[in-house]
Design an enzyme around this catalytic site. Structure first.
Site, PDB file in Angstrom:
ATOM      1  N   ARG A  80       0.919  -1.314   0.085  1.00 54.62           N
ATOM      2  CA  ARG A  80      -0.097  -0.052  -0.059  1.00 54.62           C
ATOM      3  C   ARG A  80       0.934   1.131   0.019  1.00 54.62           C
ATOM      4  O   ARG A  80       1.773   1.322   0.675  1.00 54.62           O
ATOM      5  CB  ARG A  80      -0.975  -0.056   1.379  1.00 54.62           C
ATOM      6  CG  ARG A  80      -1.612   1.269   1.536  1.00 54.62           C
ATOM      7  CD  ARG A  80      -2.638   1.472   0.420  1.00 54.62           C
ATOM      8  NE  ARG A  80      -3.284   3.035   0.776  1.00 54.62           N
ATOM      9  CZ  ARG A  80      -4.459   3.249   1.652  1.00 54.62           C
ATOM     10  NH1 ARG A  80      -4.740   2.343   2.124  1.00 54.62           N
ATOM     11  NH2 ARG A  80      -4.740   4.502   1.568  1.00 54.62           N
ATOM     12  N   ARG A  89      -5.164   2.281  -5.104  1.00 56.08           N
ATOM     13  CA  ARG A  89      -4.520   1.521  -3.965  1.00 56.08           C
ATOM     14  C   ARG A  89      -4.412   0.059  -4.264  1.00 56.08           C
ATOM     15  O   ARG A  89      -5.548  -0.432  -4.887  1.00 56.08           O
ATOM     16  CB  ARG A  89      -4.925   1.867  -2.625  1.00 56.08           C
ATOM     17  CG  ARG A  89      -6.651   1.563  -2.738  1.00 56.08           C
ATOM     18  CD  ARG A  89      -6.928   2.346  -1.346  1.00 56.08           C
ATOM     19  NE  ARG A  89      -6.954   3.845  -1.698  1.00 56.08           N
ATOM     20  CZ  ARG A  89      -7.510   4.820  -1.257  1.00 56.08           C
ATOM     21  NH1 ARG A  89      -8.382   4.470  -0.116  1.00 56.08           N
ATOM     22  NH2 ARG A  89      -7.593   5.988  -1.472  1.00 56.08           N
ATOM     23  N   ASP A  92      -6.893  -1.271   0.834  1.00 58.44           N
ATOM     24  CA  ASP A  92      -7.212  -0.430   1.801  1.00 58.44           C
ATOM     25  C   ASP A  92      -8.170  -1.111   2.789  1.00 58.44           C
ATOM     26  O   ASP A  92      -9.101  -1.774   2.308  1.00 58.44           O
ATOM     27  CB  ASP A  92      -7.976   0.874   1.221  1.00 58.44           C
ATOM     28  CG  ASP A  92      -8.396   2.120   1.940  1.00 58.44           C
ATOM     29  OD1 ASP A  92      -7.810   2.154   2.929  1.00 58.44           O
ATOM     30  OD2 ASP A  92      -9.473   2.662   1.542  1.00 58.44           O
ATOM     31  N   ASP A  94     -10.120  -0.242   6.187  1.00 53.34           N
ATOM     32  CA  ASP A  94     -10.790   0.874   6.823  1.00 53.34           C
ATOM     33  C   ASP A  94     -11.549   0.193   8.141  1.00 53.34           C
ATOM     34  O   ASP A  94     -12.513  -0.728   7.629  1.00 53.34           O
ATOM     35  CB  ASP A  94     -11.619   1.641   6.152  1.00 53.34           C
ATOM     36  CG  ASP A  94     -10.990   2.437   5.183  1.00 53.34           C
ATOM     37  OD1 ASP A  94      -9.775   2.920   5.414  1.00 53.34           O
ATOM     38  OD2 ASP A  94     -11.915   2.749   4.233  1.00 53.34           O
TER      39      ASP A  94
END
Length: 162
Positions: A80, A89, A92, A94
């Site tokens: 990343r 990317r 990712d 989250d």
């Protein structure tokens, strides 16, 4: 015991493989459940490739700060790059919700500040929890999804994280 909901996204290289590899690494941290994988239009930009996104539920012995560090480490290990906001990317990850926790720091905000505004979070999340409540609004995930203002496309691919 920490209970958390995560979002995974990838829009470069072998997107589905990236999601599966991230899910495998996350699964080493505790008990996990994965959603279907969705093809999604990029949020915040129109000049980058579409994403594949999915959500994950994890039950882990790690506290939230250690979990966040491990997730960041998985992103780094997978290559990343944090070069531009809302850019392409390889992966990712989250942190969306955790145990009704409300937490603000320079690196981490829980619940995710854009959770209620993004269908690419809410559609896969609603597969693994319709009844979970977002602690700031007190609204259930299914209610947030029904009222989400996001008009970007989100399409189920048929494949699931496993």
């Amino acid at each position: 015991m920490t209970h958390a909901y995560l979002s995974l996204g990838s829009n470069i290289k072998k997107r589905e493989i990236n999601l599966q590899l991230a899910f495998e690494e996350i699964s080493k941290l505790g008990k996990t459940i994965g959603s279907h994988i969705y093809k999604t239009e990029p949020w915040g930009r129109d000049d980058i490739p579409d994403f594949l996104n999915a959500c994950v539920y994890i039950e882990t012995e790690l506290d939230i700060k250690k979990l966040f560090k491990k997730l960041s480490s998985i992103e780094d290990k997978m290559g990343r790059k944090r070069e531009e906001k809302w850019g392409s990317r390889i992966i990712d990850i989250d942190l969306l919700l955790s145990d009704q926790l409300i937490f603000f720091s320079t690196n981490l905000t829980i619940p995710h500040p854009h959770l209620h505004q993004r269908n690419f979070y809410l559609k896969p999340l609603s597969e693994i929890t319709k009844e979970e409540t977002e602690p700031l609004t007190g609204k259930k995930i299914k209610t947030l999804l029904a009222g989400c203002p996001d008009k970007k496309g989100v399409w189920k691919t048929g494949n699931t994280l496993q």
